[in-house]
Design an enzyme around this catalytic site. Structure first.
Site, short mmCIF file in Angstrom:
data_model
loop_
_atom_site.label_atom_id
_atom_site.label_comp_id
_atom_site.label_asym_id
_atom_site.label_seq_id
_atom_site.Cartn_x
_atom_site.Cartn_y
_atom_site.Cartn_z
N SER A 13 0.85 -1.18 0.00
CA SER A 13 0.00 0.00 0.00
C SER A 13 0.89 1.23 0.00
O SER A 13 2.04 1.18 0.44
CB SER A 13 -0.88 0.00 1.26
OG SER A 13 -1.49 1.26 1.47
N TYR A 33 0.02 -0.17 10.61
CA TYR A 33 -0.37 -0.60 9.26
C TYR A 33 0.75 -0.31 8.27
O TYR A 33 1.12 -1.18 7.46
CB TYR A 33 -1.65 0.11 8.84
CG TYR A 33 -2.15 -0.30 7.47
CD1 TYR A 33 -2.59 -1.60 7.24
CD2 TYR A 33 -2.21 0.62 6.42
CE1 TYR A 33 -3.05 -1.98 5.98
CE2 TYR A 33 -2.67 0.25 5.17
CZ TYR A 33 -3.10 -1.06 4.96
OH TYR A 33 -3.55 -1.43 3.71
#
Length: 315
Positions: free
Chosen positions: A161, A187
């Site tokens: 990501s 994350y």
């Protein structure tokens, strides 16, 4: 192609998975898509099944998996859409999955993940996002290494990501035992780990004919954002006008980069790289949400993470 020249393809951020696989025949190929019953996992699996592959949806929710498999079969005509239980946060589940796999594996798409979850720990005490997004997929891929090697030209796709830009691997405190937990840093660290995995796995497994790459699928509204506060989503939408890669994609567009990297003849023998919007990413520039961070491609960090991962799973 030199290492400093990013690979480009005819495809763009607007391309769909169906467009990038057009003309490619996957008959006889066996595929695993983790998280194949939700979000872009569904469209990734549907597209690969539509090209003729046998696709296994590796999912936590078997009921959702069965529904998805039936839908994919109905829309593609491919009856070789299978469902198997896999909880990436549970190492016993991962071990059971890999032990049950028989025969070659041509494509492994590490698609599943959790995003910005509240502080949660596995029974081992591992931070949940790192445990799921990285350690679970690490154990899965290494456990399936023999099957990948048997495929003669297998490809592994690790979904990362742009959030990897938020944090390198903080080796001194990966699991937030000594620092305050911050969902987005956790994350981001796990997504950096996905890229570093691709770098090291590609180097280790190239002699087995296996190529491993990382991809950023783009921003897609899915259940992945279930832990993300609405104000954060609103802010991302507001930023979309100035940061093109924050504009929302459809699930079909979001699956395109994964499918491209998994199937395209244009990427034959290409590994250890990070792709976004169906092309290899440029180096990240300060202040930008595009591109790949140098620390995510650092071979020394990749080697260190691999060693830490092996030791963690063995402990």
């Amino acid at each position: 192609m030199t290492a400093t020249t990013p690979i480009t393809t005819p495809f763009t951020a607007q391309s769909t998975a169906a467009e990038v696989v057009d003309g490619i025949d996957l008959t006889g190929r066996r595929v695993i898509v983790t998280g194949g019953a939700s979000g872009i996992g569904i469209e990734t699996a549907r597209t690969l099944a539509g090209a003729g592959a046998e696709v296994t949806l590796a999912v936590r929710n078997l009921e959702a998996g069965e529904r998805t498999a039936e839908d994919i079969t109905a829309t593609t005509g491919n009856k070789q859409v299978l469902v198997a239980p896999l909880d990436l946060s549970d190492q016993a589940s991962v071990a059971a999955f890999t032990a049950a796999w028989d025969g070659p594996l041509h494509i492994l798409i590490n698609n599943a993940g959790v995003m910005a979850s509240p502080e949660t720990r596995t029974p081992e005490g591992w931070e949940l996002q790192f445990a799921t997004n990285h350690l679970g997929h690490f154990a899965l891929a290494t456990g399936l290494h023999r099957a990948l090697a048997a495929a003669d030209g297998a490809r592994v796709v690790a979904l990362s990501s742009s959030a990897h830009l938020r944090s390198p691997i903080v080796f001194e405190d990966i699991h937030f035992r000594n620092r305050a937990y911050e969902p987005w840093l956790a994350y981001g660290q796990s997504k950096t780990a996905n890229v570093l995995f691709a770098v090291k796995a590609n180097r280790l497994w190239a002699s087995d004919g296996i190529t491993v790459n990382a991809v950023h699928p783009g921003g897609i509204r899915t259940n992945l954002q279930r832990h993300v506060p609405q104000e954060d989503i609103d802010r991302m939408i507001a930023q979309a006008g100035v940061a093109a890669n924050l504009a929302w994609k459809t699930p079909e567009q979001g699956a395109a980069t994964s499918v491209l990297v998994a199937t395209s003849p244009l990427l034959e023998g290409v590994g250890g790289r990070y792709f976004e919007d169906c092309n290899e990413a440029e180096p990240n520039q300060a202040g930008s949400r595009r591109g790949v961070a140098a620390y995510a491609l650092d071979p020394e960090a990749a080697t260190r993470l691999w060693q830490v991962s092996v030791e963690t799973l063995a402990s």
